[in-house]
Design an enzyme around this catalytic site. Sequence first.
Site, PDB file in Angstrom:
ATOM      1  N   GLU A  31       0.837  -1.223   0.000  1.00 19.36           N
ATOM      2  CA  GLU A  31       0.000   0.000   0.000  1.00 19.36           C
ATOM      3  C   GLU A  31       0.864   1.262   0.000  1.00 19.36           C
ATOM      4  O   GLU A  31       0.501   2.278   0.581  1.00 19.36           O
ATOM      5  CB  GLU A  31      -1.027  -0.019   1.126  1.00 19.36           C
ATOM      6  CG  GLU A  31      -2.033  -1.139   0.906  1.00 19.36           C
ATOM      7  CD  GLU A  31      -3.375  -0.964   1.553  1.00 19.36           C
ATOM      8  OE1 GLU A  31      -3.696   0.166   1.946  1.00 19.36           O
ATOM      9  OE2 GLU A  31      -4.100  -1.965   1.637  1.00 19.36           O
TER      10      GLU A  31
HETATM   11  N1  COS Z   1      -5.892  12.420  -3.685  1.00 20.43           N
HETATM   12  C1  COS Z   1      -6.430  12.920  -4.821  1.00 20.43           C
HETATM   13  N2  COS Z   1      -5.667  13.208  -5.929  1.00 20.43           N
HETATM   14  C2  COS Z   1      -4.348  13.000  -5.847  1.00 20.43           C
HETATM   15  C3  COS Z   1      -3.723  12.497  -4.698  1.00 20.43           C
HETATM   16  C4  COS Z   1      -4.553  12.209  -3.589  1.00 20.43           C
HETATM   17  N3  COS Z   1      -4.051  11.716  -2.464  1.00 20.43           N
HETATM   18  N4  COS Z   1      -2.399  12.384  -4.926  1.00 20.43           N
HETATM   19  C5  COS Z   1      -2.186  12.820  -6.183  1.00 20.43           C
HETATM   20  N5  COS Z   1      -3.370  13.199  -6.724  1.00 20.43           N
HETATM   21  C6  COS Z   1      -3.573  13.727  -8.077  1.00 20.43           C
HETATM   22  C7  COS Z   1      -2.706  14.962  -8.312  1.00 20.43           C
HETATM   23  O1  COS Z   1      -3.373  16.132  -7.884  1.00 20.43           O
HETATM   24  C8  COS Z   1      -2.563  14.927  -9.825  1.00 20.43           C
HETATM   25  O2  COS Z   1      -3.766  15.410 -10.383  1.00 20.43           O
HETATM   26  P1  COS Z   1      -3.773  16.369 -11.692  1.00 20.43           P
HETATM   27  O3  COS Z   1      -3.723  15.427 -12.852  1.00 20.43           O
HETATM   28  O4  COS Z   1      -5.033  17.115 -11.571  1.00 20.43           O
HETATM   29  O5  COS Z   1      -2.540  17.229 -11.590  1.00 20.43           O
HETATM   30  C9  COS Z   1      -2.489  13.449 -10.145  1.00 20.43           C
HETATM   31  O6  COS Z   1      -3.127  12.769  -9.032  1.00 20.43           O
HETATM   32  C10 COS Z   1      -1.072  12.954 -10.287  1.00 20.43           C
HETATM   33  O7  COS Z   1      -0.384  13.256  -9.083  1.00 20.43           O
HETATM   34  P2  COS Z   1       1.203  13.248  -8.945  1.00 20.43           P
HETATM   35  O8  COS Z   1       1.773  14.037 -10.098  1.00 20.43           O
HETATM   36  O9  COS Z   1       1.565  13.644  -7.567  1.00 20.43           O
HETATM   37  O10 COS Z   1       1.525  11.712  -9.215  1.00 20.43           O
HETATM   38  P3  COS Z   1       2.905  10.964  -9.255  1.00 20.43           P
HETATM   39  O11 COS Z   1       2.922  10.162 -10.508  1.00 20.43           O
HETATM   40  O12 COS Z   1       4.019  11.898  -8.989  1.00 20.43           O
HETATM   41  O13 COS Z   1       2.756   9.882  -8.076  1.00 20.43           O
HETATM   42  C11 COS Z   1       2.815   9.000  -5.824  1.00 20.43           C
HETATM   43  C12 COS Z   1       2.534  10.205  -6.761  1.00 20.43           C
HETATM   44  C13 COS Z   1       4.270   8.584  -5.825  1.00 20.43           C
HETATM   45  C14 COS Z   1       2.414   9.478  -4.455  1.00 20.43           C
HETATM   46  C15 COS Z   1       1.923   7.816  -6.255  1.00 20.43           C
HETATM   47  O14 COS Z   1       2.374   7.271  -7.460  1.00 20.43           O
HETATM   48  C16 COS Z   1       1.882   6.719  -5.202  1.00 20.43           C
HETATM   49  O15 COS Z   1       1.106   6.809  -4.248  1.00 20.43           O
HETATM   50  N6  COS Z   1       2.674   5.647  -5.374  1.00 20.43           N
HETATM   51  C17 COS Z   1       2.614   4.500  -4.505  1.00 20.43           C
HETATM   52  C18 COS Z   1       1.656   3.521  -5.060  1.00 20.43           C
HETATM   53  C19 COS Z   1       1.276   2.476  -4.083  1.00 20.43           C
HETATM   54  O16 COS Z   1       0.875   2.750  -2.969  1.00 20.43           O
HETATM   55  N7  COS Z   1       1.401   1.219  -4.513  1.00 20.43           N
HETATM   56  C20 COS Z   1       1.060   0.143  -3.694  1.00 20.43           C
HETATM   57  C21 COS Z   1       0.202  -0.766  -4.477  1.00 20.43           C
HETATM   58  S1  COS Z   1      -1.405  -0.832  -3.946  1.00 20.43           S
HETATM   59  S2  COS Z   1      -1.322  -2.266  -2.615  1.00 20.43           S
END
Ligand code: COS
Length: 385
Positions: free
Chosen positions: A363
Amino acid sequence: MDYFLTEEQQMIVDVARQITDELIIPQRAELDEKEEFPHEILGAIAQADLFGLYVPEKYGGYGGGCFEIVLALEQFGRGCVGVATSYAASALGIYPVLLSGSEEMKDKYLPEIVSGTKRAAFALTEANAGSDASGIQTTAVLDGDEWVLNGTKQWITNGGEAQIYTVVAITDKSKGARGASMFVVEDTDPGFSYGPKEKKLGIRASATRELVFKDCRIPKDRLVGRKGMGFIMVMKTLDLSRPGIAALGVGLGQAALDEAVVYAKQRVQFGRPIISFQAVQHMLADMAIEVEASRALVYNAAKHIAAHPESMSKASSMCKVFATDMAMKVATDAVQVLAGYGYMREYPVEKMMRDAKILQIYEGTNQIQRNVIGQELNKEYTRNS
Ligand code: COS
């Protein structure tokens, strides 16, 4: 410490504790050893009505939220993180429907989850998209009244054991994060199959498999919410779910502390119980402080999330990092207190140490959580300056 739970919340704890003590703890070593999915225990959890804690009453649920499932998960995590993960993964899998699904979709799927007749799973991760979640390559193309999915999802918890899968796929490659969409795939859909069960270090009672989509055709109305909102749904789903992983950390940490104290009181060396040595006492004291501090943070984060769904990220990531790093440390210290015995399978702490590791990884790794917290701080301090 007293967290002033309501009568209903205390009841959730009591029921989950009873299932943990009477069913999970007696079976956990065997389930781990045989890498066996806990069908019977999940059946008992369903019978106790704990699958609908976070589901609104109109779909047959209890009508609680993040805090209520955290209370149950802490207890199950105290027993076995493998079993608890199988329960938690169903919530993770159905959250996209709960958060963004149509009324028809909620009417169809939520009652099945509440009754425990069906389980869910969340399919995001791929071979080349782990921390970089927006790097997924699975595609979904509309063909008449059907979506056609192609691609492979990796390490999916409840894979092969769930009947309802929320799957993220690219619907418009040119749009980056805004080009992903969320779908519900059912286990019986044509073109959908599983890879073999993965062999894991810990949480071996939980099932982890690949999901393979080869021209998998699903009805048009299985799109969850709007096209292009899949990545945002993923982020919101994980924000809502991560406190549950933190709660598993609290439960596991508590269990490891309990084992260490009980052992230190009865283990005699140099003519006295080892708990009388300050070196051991200080380890136990630190473990107790860390477990309690984690519990306080997790409970507060879960209550914050229930009250402020518009600002979940920071609280969610903070409690996930703190409580799961704690779980790893406390489980490792428990093995140290039990020393040679702790390293043996005869005692439960070696399993706790193996199980704790995944909490820092799945996660969203704890490194990614720190990124999220850092970015949220940056935004907050920009707004306030
Ligand atoms: N809630 C709502 N929207 C969100 C958000 C959140 N918590 N986090 C990001 N967003 C939105 C951003 O606002 C952006 O929107 P716009 O297109 O309007 O600009 C979009 O999502 C992309 O966000 P961002 O550019 O920050 O994305 P990244 O590709 O840089 O990724 C991380 C951000 C690294 C935080 C994300 O890829 C992540 O959580 N990775 C881990 C994945 C994970 O947990 N994997 C485990 C598998 S599931 S068991």
